[in-house]
Design a protein around this motif. Structure first.
Motif, PDB file in Angstrom:
ATOM      1  N   GLU A  70       0.813  -1.219   0.000  1.00  8.65           N
ATOM      2  CA  GLU A  70       0.000   0.000   0.000  1.00  8.65           C
ATOM      3  C   GLU A  70       0.847   1.271   0.000  1.00  8.65           C
ATOM      4  N   ASP A  71       2.146   1.155   0.264  1.00 10.46           N
ATOM      5  CA  ASP A  71       3.024   2.323   0.264  1.00 10.46           C
ATOM      6  C   ASP A  71       3.707   2.565  -1.086  1.00 10.46           C
ATOM      7  N   LEU A  72       3.534   1.671  -2.038  1.00 12.56           N
ATOM      8  CA  LEU A  72       4.177   1.838  -3.336  1.00 12.56           C
ATOM      9  C   LEU A  72       3.660   3.098  -4.036  1.00 12.56           C
ATOM     10  N   PRO A  73       4.550   3.848  -4.685  1.00 12.51           N
ATOM     11  CA  PRO A  73       4.101   5.055  -5.384  1.00 12.51           C
ATOM     12  C   PRO A  73       3.195   4.755  -6.575  1.00 12.51           C
ATOM     13  N   VAL A  74       3.439   3.636  -7.267  1.00  9.00           N
ATOM     14  CA  VAL A  74       2.589   3.228  -8.394  1.00  9.00           C
ATOM     15  C   VAL A  74       2.394   1.710  -8.314  1.00  9.00           C
ATOM     16  N   PRO A  75       1.430   1.242  -7.539  1.00 10.36           N
ATOM     17  CA  PRO A  75       1.199  -0.196  -7.452  1.00 10.36           C
ATOM     18  C   PRO A  75       0.840  -0.779  -8.816  1.00 10.36           C
ATOM     19  N   ALA A  76       1.235  -2.022  -9.044  1.00 11.15           N
ATOM     20  CA  ALA A  76       0.930  -2.676 -10.319  1.00 11.15           C
ATOM     21  C   ALA A  76      -0.568  -2.762 -10.564  1.00 11.15           C
ATOM     22  N   SER A  77      -1.357  -2.797  -9.498  1.00 15.78           N
ATOM     23  CA  SER A  77      -2.812  -2.855  -9.666  1.00 15.78           C
ATOM     24  C   SER A  77      -3.343  -1.597 -10.352  1.00 15.78           C
ATOM     25  N   GLN A  78      -2.711  -0.447 -10.098  1.00 12.58           N
ATOM     26  CA  GLN A  78      -3.128   0.784 -10.769  1.00 12.58           C
ATOM     27  C   GLN A  78      -2.721   0.762 -12.237  1.00 12.58           C
ATOM     28  N   ALA A  79      -1.523   0.245 -12.532  1.00 16.74           N
ATOM     29  CA  ALA A  79      -1.103   0.111 -13.925  1.00 16.74           C
ATOM     30  C   ALA A  79      -2.016  -0.853 -14.665  1.00 16.74           C
ATOM     31  N   ARG A  80      -2.512  -1.855 -13.958  1.00 16.19           N
ATOM     32  CA  ARG A  80      -3.469  -2.795 -14.557  1.00 16.19           C
ATOM     33  C   ARG A  80      -4.758  -2.072 -14.944  1.00 16.19           C
ATOM     34  N   ASP A  81      -5.248  -1.172 -14.096  1.00 13.00           N
ATOM     35  CA  ASP A  81      -6.450  -0.392 -14.420  1.00 13.00           C
ATOM     36  C   ASP A  81      -6.231   0.468 -15.659  1.00 13.00           C
ATOM     37  N   VAL A  82      -5.051   1.081 -15.738  1.00  9.27           N
ATOM     38  CA  VAL A  82      -4.727   1.917 -16.910  1.00  9.27           C
ATOM     39  C   VAL A  82      -4.706   1.069 -18.176  1.00  9.27           C
ATOM     40  N   LEU A  83      -4.189  -0.152 -18.076  1.00 10.30           N
ATOM     41  CA  LEU A  83      -4.195  -1.061 -19.218  1.00 10.30           C
ATOM     42  C   LEU A  83      -5.613  -1.412 -19.645  1.00 10.30           C
ATOM     43  N   GLN A  84      -6.518  -1.501 -18.685  1.00  8.91           N
ATOM     44  CA  GLN A  84      -7.908  -1.783 -19.035  1.00  8.91           C
ATOM     45  C   GLN A  84      -8.487  -0.641 -19.883  1.00  8.91           C
ATOM     46  N   ILE A  85      -8.134   0.592 -19.545  1.00 10.24           N
ATOM     47  CA  ILE A  85      -8.593   1.742 -20.327  1.00 10.24           C
ATOM     48  C   ILE A  85      -7.947   1.722 -21.711  1.00 10.24           C
ATOM     49  N   ILE A  86      -6.667   1.377 -21.776  1.00 12.53           N
ATOM     50  CA  ILE A  86      -5.964   1.294 -23.056  1.00 12.53           C
ATOM     51  C   ILE A  86      -6.595   0.227 -23.948  1.00 12.53           C
ATOM     52  N   GLU A  87      -6.888  -0.938 -23.371  1.00 13.55           N
ATOM     53  CA  GLU A  87      -7.497  -2.002 -24.161  1.00 13.55           C
ATOM     54  C   GLU A  87      -8.884  -1.606 -24.651  1.00 13.55           C
ATOM     55  N   ALA A  88      -9.624  -0.863 -23.826  1.00 15.10           N
ATOM     56  CA  ALA A  88     -10.938  -0.380 -24.258  1.00 15.10           C
ATOM     57  C   ALA A  88     -10.804   0.625 -25.396  1.00 15.10           C
ATOM     58  N   THR A  89      -9.757   1.452 -25.344  1.00 14.86           N
ATOM     59  CA  THR A  89      -9.507   2.415 -26.424  1.00 14.86           C
ATOM     60  C   THR A  89      -9.227   1.686 -27.738  1.00 14.86           C
ATOM     61  N   LYS A  90      -8.413   0.638 -27.683  1.00 19.85           N
ATOM     62  CA  LYS A  90      -8.138  -0.167 -28.880  1.00 19.85           C
ATOM     63  C   LYS A  90      -9.417  -0.806 -29.418  1.00 19.85           C
ATOM     64  N   GLU A  91     -10.202  -1.402 -28.533  1.00 19.34           N
ATOM     65  CA  GLU A  91     -11.443  -2.066 -28.957  1.00 19.34           C
ATOM     66  C   GLU A  91     -12.406  -1.064 -29.583  1.00 19.34           C
ATOM     67  N   SER A  92     -12.487   0.126 -28.981  1.00 22.28           N
ATOM     68  CA  SER A  92     -13.361   1.168 -29.515  1.00 22.28           C
ATOM     69  C   SER A  92     -12.930   1.600 -30.908  1.00 22.28           C
ATOM     70  N   ALA A  93     -11.620   1.815 -31.072  1.00 23.13           N
ATOM     71  CA  ALA A  93     -11.110   2.261 -32.369  1.00 23.13           C
ATOM     72  C   ALA A  93     -11.363   1.210 -33.456  1.00 23.13           C
ATOM     73  N   ARG A  94     -11.188  -0.052 -33.109  1.00 21.83           N
ATOM     74  CA  ARG A  94     -11.378  -1.117 -34.094  1.00 21.83           C
ATOM     75  C   ARG A  94     -12.857  -1.294 -34.455  1.00 21.83           C
ATOM     76  N   SER A  95     -13.727  -1.167 -33.443  1.00 20.69           N
ATOM     77  CA  SER A  95     -15.157  -1.407 -33.675  1.00 20.69           C
ATOM     78  C   SER A  95     -15.927  -0.130 -33.995  1.00 20.69           C
ATOM     79  N   GLN A  96     -15.276   1.012 -33.771  1.00 19.91           N
ATOM     80  CA  GLN A  96     -15.886   2.329 -34.004  1.00 19.91           C
ATOM     81  C   GLN A  96     -17.158   2.509 -33.174  1.00 19.91           C
ATOM     82  N   ARG A  97     -17.060   2.096 -31.902  1.00 20.92           N
ATOM     83  CA  ARG A  97     -18.186   2.288 -30.979  1.00 20.92           C
ATOM     84  C   ARG A  97     -17.653   2.555 -29.576  1.00 20.92           C
ATOM     85  N   GLN A  98     -18.506   3.089 -28.732  1.00 22.95           N
ATOM     86  CA  GLN A  98     -18.143   3.373 -27.358  1.00 22.95           C
ATOM     87  C   GLN A  98     -18.108   2.075 -26.557  1.00 22.95           C
TER      88      GLN A  98
END
Length: 374
Positions: free
Chosen positions: A341-369
């Motif tokens: 809990e003291d880590l400046p950037v826990p891997a769990s937060q980077a995992r959440d950011v990756l989820q947003i990145i993957e959603a961005t890719k899926e959106s761009a490919r499918s052209q939908r929200q």
């Protein structure tokens, strides 16, 4: 097994000896009291080019990952190699009983992030991700403006990394595909989306457009394998906030935009990038009094609305810089306490950011929200 975290300073080994290692990691490791540069893994030191043994004769040197990780005195492995190696190298380091700091982008997929988080928990080791731009001076200024309520309720947040670079990079940033953690989405997008995540958390949904501005092509059904150099993403939140993430490779501007934030009490505009990277590249030391400080000509601009409805425009200098040194300071403290809990950037937060990145890719490919699970 590595030394107990009660033995200070902690022995840190760096995997890789490129720009990331020499500019963004080693100068900070060597100036952080809880950390000690112990070893460097460089597979092919060059006689005429970069050579870790020549530059750092007082530390251990390895050309093999197995030998590097087998060193019982090594406490922490810092992985600075290209992103397609991050999962394998981090996995091996954790299995060897080392704590791990991984350069961004963390790994190419959410599933790989989940696997490393699970392994770190099983091994009782800490894994942190190097999201250094959480300590950009302009971003710290934005955090303070929002925390103080200066702009009121935020309705639109626009964040840019725009450049004029017609030539495709010859490094991994221009040669790796998105499935390996390459392209502008993973390189620069990781920073911008991470900053939005720090400020506002997970969005409700995402709409993304990925393009190659150099080639004049758009990712989609007609170009499903396009590797983007441009990103336009919209992150939607339940309170009506919209975050615009913008990356361009073809932007002819003398003063590139950085932030444009609009709220019910005011707005903030900022141009130009944080100074730390160019300062580090130029050889400025991390303890120099000017490190992280911008010239007043790059001050942001605040427009505030008064009680009578009138507008007032004023300069908004950056807050006192904490600089990227803070990430290493906090990382060292977390290691000493062995507290996730003291880590400046826990891997769990980077995992959440990756989820947003993957959603961005899926959106761009499918052209939908794309809706995100909360």
């Amino acid at each position: 097994m590595a030394n107990s975290t009660t033995n200070l300073p902690l022995n840190v080994g760096v995997v890789g000896y490129g720009l990331s290692a020499t500019i963004f990691h080693i100068p900070f490791i060597t100036t952080t009291s809880t950390l000690k540069l112990h070893s460097i893994l460089q597979r092919n030191p060059s006689q005429s080019g970069k050579s870790a043994p020549r530059d750092h004769p007082g530390v251990k040197h390895f050309t093999s990952l197995d030998q590097f990780l087998a060193d019982a005195d090594l406490d922490v492995a810092v992985i600075t190699t290209p992103p397609e190696t991050h999962f394998s190298f981090a996995q091996q380091a954790l299995q060897a009983g080392k704590h791990v700091l991984v350069e961004k982008p963390f790994v190419p997929s959410v599933s790989e992030a989940d696997a490393l988080i699970k392994l770190a928990r099983e091994k009782g080791r800490l894994i942190c991700v190097y999201q250094n731009r959480r300590w950009d001076s302009d971003f710290l200024t934005v955090r303070k403006l929002l925390a103080d309520g200066t702009l009121g309720r935020i309705v639109e947040f626009e964040t840019h990394f725009d450049r004029f670079r017609l030539e495709k990079p010859s490094t991994w940033k221009g040669t790796l595909g998105m499935d390996q953690g390459g392209s502008a989405l993973y390189d620069l997008g990781t920073h911008l989306i991470d900053q939005a995540y720090v400020l506002f958390g997970m969005p409700r949904s995402v709409f993304g457009i990925l393009a190659s501005q150099r080639d004049g092509l758009l990712l989609g059904p007609q170009n499903p394998d396009l590797e983007p150099d441009s990103v336009t993403a919209q992150l939607f939140y339940d309170d009506g906030l919209v975050v615009f993430v913008r990356i361009a490779s073809v932007s002819v501007e003398t003063r590139q935009p950085r932030f444009w934030i609009r709220g019910t009490k005011g707005s903030y505009r900022k141009e130009g990038l944080d100074t730390q990277e160019p300062q580090l590249r130029s050889g400025l030391k991390t303890d120099d009094a000017n490190f992280g400080r911008e010239s007043p000509e790059w001050n942001g601009k605040l427009t505030l609305v008064g009680d009578d409805g009138s507008f007032r425009v004023q300069d908004c200098p950056n807050v006192e810089p904490e600089t990227y040194s803070k990430l290493f300071e906090l990382f060292g403290e977390a290691l000493v306490r062995n507290r996730q809990e003291d880590l400046p950037v826990p891997a769990s937060q980077a995992r959440d950011v990756l989820q947003i990145i993957e959603a961005t890719k899926e959106s761009a490919r499918s052209q939908r929200q794309i809706q995100l699970s909360q």
